[in-house]
Design a protein around this motif. Structure first.
Motif, PDB file in Angstrom:
ATOM      1  N   TYR A  69       0.761  -1.392  -0.055  1.00 22.07           N
ATOM      2  CA  TYR A  69       0.090   0.089   0.069  1.00 22.07           C
ATOM      3  C   TYR A  69       0.907   1.272  -0.167  1.00 22.07           C
ATOM      4  O   TYR A  69       0.687   2.340  -0.579  1.00 22.07           O
ATOM      5  CB  TYR A  69      -0.867   0.088   1.373  1.00 22.07           C
ATOM      6  N   THR A  70       1.846   1.218   0.972  1.00 16.00           N
ATOM      7  CA  THR A  70       3.040   2.394   0.790  1.00 16.00           C
ATOM      8  C   THR A  70       3.618   2.628  -0.426  1.00 16.00           C
ATOM      9  O   THR A  70       3.777   3.848  -0.898  1.00 16.00           O
ATOM     10  CB  THR A  70       3.765   2.229   2.218  1.00 16.00           C
ATOM     11  N   GLY A  71       4.126   1.631  -1.070  1.00 20.76           N
ATOM     12  CA  GLY A  71       4.564   1.878  -2.287  1.00 20.76           C
ATOM     13  C   GLY A  71       3.757   2.448  -3.332  1.00 20.76           C
ATOM     14  O   GLY A  71       4.364   3.242  -4.227  1.00 20.76           O
ATOM     15  N   GLN A  72       2.676   1.631  -3.527  1.00 17.55           N
ATOM     16  CA  GLN A  72       1.766   2.225  -4.164  1.00 17.55           C
ATOM     17  C   GLN A  72       1.283   3.739  -4.185  1.00 17.55           C
ATOM     18  O   GLN A  72       1.139   4.366  -5.127  1.00 17.55           O
ATOM     19  CB  GLN A  72       0.356   1.351  -4.393  1.00 17.55           C
ATOM     20  N   LEU A  74       3.089   6.146  -2.668  1.00 18.23           N
ATOM     21  CA  LEU A  74       4.179   6.714  -2.960  1.00 18.23           C
ATOM     22  C   LEU A  74       4.463   6.992  -4.398  1.00 18.23           C
ATOM     23  O   LEU A  74       4.861   8.037  -4.908  1.00 18.23           O
ATOM     24  CB  LEU A  74       5.594   6.242  -2.211  1.00 18.23           C
ATOM     25  N   ALA A  75       4.232   5.980  -5.132  1.00 19.63           N
ATOM     26  CA  ALA A  75       4.593   6.146  -6.609  1.00 19.63           C
ATOM     27  C   ALA A  75       3.609   6.948  -7.404  1.00 19.63           C
ATOM     28  O   ALA A  75       3.964   7.919  -8.248  1.00 19.63           O
ATOM     29  CB  ALA A  75       4.355   4.615  -7.344  1.00 19.63           C
ATOM     30  N   GLY A  76       2.267   6.897  -6.846  1.00 13.38           N
ATOM     31  CA  GLY A  76       1.212   7.783  -7.308  1.00 13.38           C
ATOM     32  C   GLY A  76       1.348   9.302  -6.896  1.00 13.38           C
ATOM     33  O   GLY A  76       1.411  10.175  -7.581  1.00 13.38           O
ATOM     34  N   LEU A  77       2.059   9.810  -5.579  1.00 16.57           N
ATOM     35  CA  LEU A  77       2.317  10.980  -5.260  1.00 16.57           C
ATOM     36  C   LEU A  77       3.407  11.363  -6.013  1.00 16.57           C
ATOM     37  O   LEU A  77       3.735  12.675  -6.218  1.00 16.57           O
ATOM     38  CB  LEU A  77       2.756  10.862  -3.695  1.00 16.57           C
TER      39      LEU A  77
END
Length: 314
Positions: A69-72, A74-77
């Protein structure tokens, strides 16, 4: 007089077009785009979901899927932020540099990465702000309530994000963020202000904190407090000069107090009573209070008047 729009239209068009020609501000820099307010607000919402997923995420997050969830998120941000930062940088630079230019893209990437690396530290500060709110407000039913519903906490959340970008000298975006929070909460914190850890605004409505304000650790403000400048008549000549007060550690400032001036320092462990108007420094461990006026109270049934002196206690 019988007027028709079709007859008036050419004159209106000519007058507005004339204004466009006379002032470049109306059209802006037509070869460049400003960052999008809507996307910047989306970024704030994404950061809220990233930092406090248990309250604002649209999906269930637990220890088993937290890394994914965190990686996803961060990638979107990263994708959204880099584009908006590049637009802001390019608009602020000399003509000829677009948001797509390699120099602007490289700078936007550096800023975006540095900001996202700062997110864990911002989270830690916000958790201390939650603790300050819970410890300082007997009406708080839980820390969860503060995160989920307190406007003062939302204003601080947005400020801490905007301040990080302000320190990185990102144009436009920090102010867009804090003015969004201002419009939602009635709390106006300039992104340039420096605010220490364990900060709490009780109620918060009407608080104003100016750009060069310095606030230490363990400070508590009540509604209507103004930390402002003595005078802004100097306009742009005052840019870069400290215009707002310094509030040292463990100070409490009660409602509607006004503290002005860049040389004004409120010393550690001081308490400023409601309605005080201060333009000079206060030593450490000082209590400042305003003597209230006498109140005349008329009881219509008994037709008498009594004067009562109320004493303000801190």
């Amino acid at each position: 007089m019988n007027r028709q729009f079709n007859h008036a239209l050419p004159d209106i068009v000519n007058a507005i077009t004339h204004n466009y020609i006379q002032s470049e501000l109306l059209l802006g820099k037509s070869e460049k785009m400003l960052p999008s307010r809507d996307i910047i607000i989306d970024i704030l919402n994404d950061l809220k979901q990233l930092m406090f997923p248990g309250y604002f995420s649209t999906s269930l997050v637990d220890v088993n899927n937290a890394k994914y969830y965190t990686g996803q998120m961060l990638a979107g941000l990263h994708y959204k932020m880099k584009k908006q930062i590049a637009l802001a940088l390019a608009y602020d630079k000399a003509a000829g540099l677009s948001a797509a230019s390699p120099a602007v893209q490289s700078e936007a990437e550096d800023i975006c990465c540095s900001f996202l690396e700062a997110v864990p530290g911002i989270q830690e500060l916000l958790l201390l702000d939650v603790q300050a709110g819970y410890d300082g407000d007997p009406a708080a039913a839980s820390k969860e309530q503060i995160i989920f519903s307190y406007p003062g906490f939302y204003a601080v959340f947005v400020y801490r994000i905007a301040h990080e970008l302000y320190q990185m000298k990102v144009p436009f975006i920090p102010r867009i963020m804090t003015e969004h929070a201002h419009s939602k909460t009635g709390i106006d914190i300039n992104s340039g202000a420096s605010i220490g850890k364990y900060f709490f605004m009780d109620h918060g409505t009407g608080i104003v904190i100016g750009e060069t304000t310095i606030i230490g650790d363990f400070v508590k403000l009540y509604q209507g407090v103004t930390l402002g400048a003595l005078s802004t008549r100097g306009g742009q000549h005052l840019k870069g000069i400290k215009r707002h007060p310094t509030i040292e550690d463990r100070v409490t400032i009660y409602s509607n107090a006004t503290i002005l001036g860049g040389e004004t320092v409120i010393g550690k462990d001081s308490v400023i009573g409601g309605g005080a108007f201060i333009t000079s420094s206060i030593p450490e461990k000082t209590r400042v209070s305003v003597t209230p006026p006498d109140l005349s109270i008329k009881n219509e049934a008994k037709n008498d008047i009594s004067a009562t002196q109320y004493i303000y206690e801190i």
